[in-house]
Design a protein around this motif. Sequence first.
Motif, PDB file in Angstrom:
ATOM      1  N   GLU A 177       0.825  -1.194   0.000  1.00 14.69           N
ATOM      2  CA  GLU A 177       0.000   0.000   0.000  1.00 14.69           C
ATOM      3  C   GLU A 177       0.870   1.260   0.000  1.00 14.69           C
ATOM      4  OE1 GLU A 177      -3.191   2.706   0.138  1.00 14.69           O
ATOM      5  OE2 GLU A 177      -2.921   0.664  -0.613  1.00 14.69           O
ATOM      6  N   GLY A 178       1.955   1.254   0.766  1.00 15.75           N
ATOM      7  CA  GLY A 178       2.854   2.401   0.771  1.00 15.75           C
ATOM      8  C   GLY A 178       3.483   2.634  -0.589  1.00 15.75           C
ATOM      9  N   THR A 179       3.837   1.553  -1.264  1.00 15.99           N
ATOM     10  CA  THR A 179       4.443   1.670  -2.591  1.00 15.99           C
ATOM     11  C   THR A 179       3.433   2.203  -3.599  1.00 15.99           C
ATOM     12  OG1 THR A 179       5.963  -0.144  -2.069  1.00 15.99           O
ATOM     13  CG2 THR A 179       5.668   0.401  -4.393  1.00 15.99           C
ATOM     14  N   ARG A 180       2.166   1.815  -3.454  1.00 15.45           N
ATOM     15  CA  ARG A 180       1.126   2.339  -4.341  1.00 15.45           C
ATOM     16  C   ARG A 180       1.016   3.858  -4.198  1.00 15.45           C
ATOM     17  NH1 ARG A 180      -3.546   4.409  -4.184  1.00 15.45           N
ATOM     18  NH2 ARG A 180      -3.720   4.209  -1.911  1.00 15.45           N
ATOM     19  N   LYS A 181       0.987   4.346  -2.959  1.00 12.93           N
ATOM     20  CA  LYS A 181       0.913   5.788  -2.714  1.00 12.93           C
ATOM     21  C   LYS A 181       2.146   6.494  -3.282  1.00 12.93           C
ATOM     22  CE  LYS A 181      -1.607   5.465   1.679  1.00 12.93           C
ATOM     23  NZ  LYS A 181      -1.488   5.753   3.140  1.00 12.93           N
ATOM     24  N   ALA A 182       3.310   5.897  -3.050  1.00 15.40           N
ATOM     25  CA  ALA A 182       4.556   6.507  -3.516  1.00 15.40           C
ATOM     26  C   ALA A 182       4.615   6.533  -5.038  1.00 15.40           C
ATOM     27  CB  ALA A 182       5.748   5.739  -2.953  1.00 15.40           C
ATOM     28  N   ARG A 183       4.067   5.501  -5.682  1.00 17.54           N
ATOM     29  CA  ARG A 183       4.084   5.469  -7.140  1.00 17.54           C
ATOM     30  C   ARG A 183       3.264   6.622  -7.713  1.00 17.54           C
ATOM     31  NH1 ARG A 183       2.149   0.532  -8.014  1.00 17.54           N
ATOM     32  NH2 ARG A 183       4.213  -0.403  -7.795  1.00 17.54           N
ATOM     33  N   GLU A 184       2.123   6.906  -7.116  1.00 19.88           N
ATOM     34  CA  GLU A 184       1.295   8.019  -7.573  1.00 19.88           C
ATOM     35  C   GLU A 184       2.069   9.343  -7.480  1.00 19.88           C
ATOM     36  OE1 GLU A 184      -2.281   8.080  -5.302  1.00 19.88           O
ATOM     37  OE2 GLU A 184      -3.131   6.278  -6.231  1.00 19.88           O
ATOM     38  N   ARG A 185       2.737   9.535  -6.357  1.00 19.39           N
ATOM     39  CA  ARG A 185       3.449  10.798  -6.150  1.00 19.39           C
ATOM     40  C   ARG A 185       4.637  10.935  -7.096  1.00 19.39           C
ATOM     41  NH1 ARG A 185       3.538  14.694  -2.183  1.00 19.39           N
ATOM     42  NH2 ARG A 185       5.496  15.846  -1.951  1.00 19.39           N
ATOM     43  N   THR A 186       5.429   9.899  -7.251  1.00 19.94           N
ATOM     44  CA  THR A 186       6.632   9.988  -8.075  1.00 19.94           C
ATOM     45  C   THR A 186       6.292  10.081  -9.562  1.00 19.94           C
ATOM     46  OG1 THR A 186       6.839   7.559  -8.044  1.00 19.94           O
ATOM     47  CG2 THR A 186       8.062   8.790  -6.382  1.00 19.94           C
ATOM     48  N   GLU A 187       5.247   9.393  -9.992  1.00 18.85           N
ATOM     49  CA  GLU A 187       4.858   9.480 -11.403  1.00 18.85           C
ATOM     50  C   GLU A 187       4.292  10.867 -11.730  1.00 18.85           C
ATOM     51  OE1 GLU A 187       2.298   6.164 -12.214  1.00 18.85           O
ATOM     52  OE2 GLU A 187       3.969   4.742 -12.263  1.00 18.85           O
ATOM     53  N   ALA A 188       3.637  11.496 -10.767  1.00 14.34           N
ATOM     54  CA  ALA A 188       3.142  12.855 -10.985  1.00 14.34           C
ATOM     55  C   ALA A 188       4.300  13.826 -11.172  1.00 14.34           C
ATOM     56  CB  ALA A 188       2.273  13.284  -9.804  1.00 14.34           C
ATOM     57  N   THR A 189       5.365  13.657 -10.382  1.00 16.64           N
ATOM     58  CA  THR A 189       6.545  14.518 -10.525  1.00 16.64           C
ATOM     59  C   THR A 189       7.211  14.304 -11.871  1.00 16.64           C
ATOM     60  OG1 THR A 189       6.952  14.496  -8.136  1.00 16.64           O
ATOM     61  CG2 THR A 189       8.802  15.101  -9.551  1.00 16.64           C
ATOM     62  N   LEU A 190       7.348  13.043 -12.286  1.00 16.77           N
ATOM     63  CA  LEU A 190       7.960  12.743 -13.586  1.00 16.77           C
ATOM     64  C   LEU A 190       7.156  13.371 -14.716  1.00 16.77           C
ATOM     65  CD1 LEU A 190       9.981  11.249 -15.402  1.00 16.77           C
ATOM     66  CD2 LEU A 190       8.489   9.232 -15.247  1.00 16.77           C
ATOM     67  N   ALA A 191       5.846  13.229 -14.682  1.00 21.08           N
ATOM     68  CA  ALA A 191       4.999  13.787 -15.738  1.00 21.08           C
ATOM     69  C   ALA A 191       5.115  15.308 -15.784  1.00 21.08           C
ATOM     70  CB  ALA A 191       3.542  13.366 -15.512  1.00 21.08           C
ATOM     71  N   GLU A 192       5.135  15.933 -14.603  1.00 20.85           N
ATOM     72  CA  GLU A 192       5.262  17.386 -14.543  1.00 20.85           C
ATOM     73  C   GLU A 192       6.585  17.845 -15.128  1.00 20.85           C
ATOM     74  OE1 GLU A 192       5.053  20.996 -11.198  1.00 20.85           O
ATOM     75  OE2 GLU A 192       5.323  18.905 -10.562  1.00 20.85           O
ATOM     76  N   LEU A 193       7.661  17.142 -14.815  1.00 18.40           N
ATOM     77  CA  LEU A 193       8.981  17.532 -15.299  1.00 18.40           C
ATOM     78  C   LEU A 193       9.114  17.328 -16.800  1.00 18.40           C
ATOM     79  CD1 LEU A 193      11.802  18.561 -14.589  1.00 18.40           C
ATOM     80  CD2 LEU A 193      12.468  16.193 -14.123  1.00 18.40           C
ATOM     81  N   ARG A 194       8.636  16.201 -17.291  1.00 25.42           N
ATOM     82  CA  ARG A 194       8.711  15.939 -18.731  1.00 25.42           C
ATOM     83  C   ARG A 194       7.944  17.012 -19.514  1.00 25.42           C
ATOM     84  NH1 ARG A 194      10.396  11.258 -20.924  1.00 25.42           N
ATOM     85  NH2 ARG A 194       8.900  11.577 -22.637  1.00 25.42           N
TER      86      ARG A 194
END
Length: 339
Positions: A313-330
Amino acid sequence: MFSPIDTRPVILTGDRTTGPLHLGHYAGSLKSRVALQHSHRQFLLLADNQALTDNAGDPQKVRRNVLEVAIDYLAVGIDPTLTTICVQSALPALAELTLLYLNFVTVSRLERNPTIKTEIQLRGFERDVPAGFLCYPVAQAADITAFKATVVPVGEDQAPLIEQTNEIVRRLNRQIGRDVLVEAAAMVPSVGRLPGVDGKAKMSKSQGNAIPLSASPDDISDAVRRMYTDPDHLHVNDPGKVEGNVVFIYLDAFCEDRQLFEEMKARYRRGGLGDIAVKRHLEDMLQALLAPIRARRARYVAEPDYVMGIVREGTRKARERTEATLAELRSALGLFSLI
């Protein structure tokens, strides 16, 4: 569960999954993490990819210790409703950010990083440095920025890694023309690195000079018995040195009664306090500290599915946050997208 409008400072920290954690980890970081989870939005990274940079020959060692480290977190008091525990290798955005950042860092800059230079010498790599190990500062920058962490607890020797992260942040923000990534501040603990029980500079699982959090009462007794004191303090009434005295270093880290600690130092220095009495005091303190941690750890070991559920569950939450940062940066960089 964290609110989308949570405005608390973000902390990212974690550990390489090369073995269960020990007393040095507790003094240097775990104790403060338990306290900080109440005032910060905290992410704990089970850094299995990072562990492979110098353990590629034994991937099973890295794999089996992912849950071992997670269990140690829970045993010391990390609350999964307050802290997000996640697995590095299950966050693909971190690998993508690492690859992206490598285009903004030179090999010479990586080789000049004081932390990396020291670690290369300690491991005897010379020129046979694994590329993943050399690029570790970039991978750490990806970890920190992906979570948009503003605070990163590190030892003093790790502070150059945070500075290199901020160099990457500034380089990319200049390229974009606005601040998309945020800089992080190093939080250096007040307690220095604990030496090994044998007096060597670093407590290490591989050196066999560490006291694991799961240590039995007999293990603790044996470890304290083996600790170095002042070799010239041969009799109780002899004046003794507390500087460099391993027992007093541990007492300084764990004794909460500071007045008592200062009195013990004064007595030892002028003579009248024996090594056996000092070691007995330290042993009593460590037994009291580790007994409840050991008991909680045993309960979590007996419930692997529960621990796995927390990590998943923690990894699921972290995946949402990190993928949002990647998308924003790209998007900010204007990179190609199929969407």
